[in-house]
Scaffold this motif. Sequence first.
Motif, PDB file in Angstrom:
ATOM      1  N   GLN A 173      33.300  39.628  42.118  1.00  0.00           N
ATOM      2  CA  GLN A 173      32.319  39.325  40.980  1.00  0.00           C
ATOM      3  C   GLN A 173      31.057  38.907  41.415  1.00  0.00           C
ATOM      4  O   GLN A 173      30.538  38.472  42.369  1.00  0.00           O
ATOM      5  N   GLU A 176      27.964  34.097  39.522  1.00  0.00           N
ATOM      6  CA  GLU A 176      27.822  33.428  38.233  1.00  0.00           C
ATOM      7  C   GLU A 176      26.375  32.882  37.877  1.00  0.00           C
ATOM      8  O   GLU A 176      26.052  32.647  36.845  1.00  0.00           O
ATOM      9  N   SER A 208      36.895  36.410  43.050  1.00  0.00           N
ATOM     10  CA  SER A 208      36.176  35.456  42.190  1.00  0.00           C
ATOM     11  C   SER A 208      34.932  34.849  42.952  1.00  0.00           C
ATOM     12  O   SER A 208      34.923  34.728  44.097  1.00  0.00           O
ATOM     13  N   GLU A 210      33.389  32.288  42.054  1.00  0.00           N
ATOM     14  CA  GLU A 210      33.397  30.829  41.520  1.00  0.00           C
ATOM     15  C   GLU A 210      32.894  29.677  42.371  1.00  0.00           C
ATOM     16  O   GLU A 210      33.397  29.765  43.654  1.00  0.00           O
ATOM     17  N   GLY A 211      31.870  29.122  42.197  1.00  0.00           N
ATOM     18  CA  GLY A 211      31.492  28.169  43.144  1.00  0.00           C
ATOM     19  C   GLY A 211      30.572  28.569  44.188  1.00  0.00           C
ATOM     20  O   GLY A 211      29.943  27.548  44.994  1.00  0.00           O
TER      21      GLY A 211
END
Length: 248
Positions: A173, A176, A208, A210-211
């Motif tokens: 991904q 973000e 992912s 994420e974070g």
Amino acid sequence: MSVDSEILSSSSKNCFLLLGQSNMYGCGTIDREALNTDDRIQVYRDGKWETARQPLQKWDCKIYPEGGGSMGISFARRLLQEFPKAPINLVPCALGGSPIEQWLPGGQCYQNATTIAKEAVCKGELRAILWHQGESNSSEEDNAKKYFFNFKEVVESFRKDLNSENLPFIVGQLGEFMKDNHDFKYSHIVNEALRKACHQFPRMGFVSSEGLIDEDRNDKLHFGMKSLNEYGRRYAEKFVQCYMATVS
């Protein structure tokens, strides 16, 4: 990460092709820990195998000379925790700033990667393609909306030309943090395309971000070294899940 059967060979090269743009190429700050080497991790450079070390690819950025650290070595180290007798062989072919159009058949990046992969994997096994690309297709809405169909062609073409219809594609991904970068404001469309592809096509895994942050550059575009190390571990764990699905 735990598996019931050995999926990596201890007697031949387990090769992983690293494709994409700058976040796969590696933009993390290389620290002392990143320079540690392990003879079980090899990289294909300039037509030969050698012990992997950061940077995996030539780094000549004058404004950021300490950069070039990538996720490749942390990916390999994570696999070695589970398979200590299985050598991990990295084949990096990423190119910073490359749009997906260059990764389609006939494009410069595609031609280069397929040529190098065939040389490197001789007498070995290509286990997976690690993919992180899409930032360059996130600046214009039309390009972002075409991403899904272009990526589908990328996957199908690499599998065909590398003679491996079951070859896993492990897909990362986009950061973000890119949602706050107005120069790449359509990154969410590219991420949706990547996720959709992993759900619709066989032998694909979505990783992912994420974070994970861009602590080195703080430019809302490039992951920092700590994040890249964690990202590499996530890629490794997703690879095992994806690979086991193909042999079960």
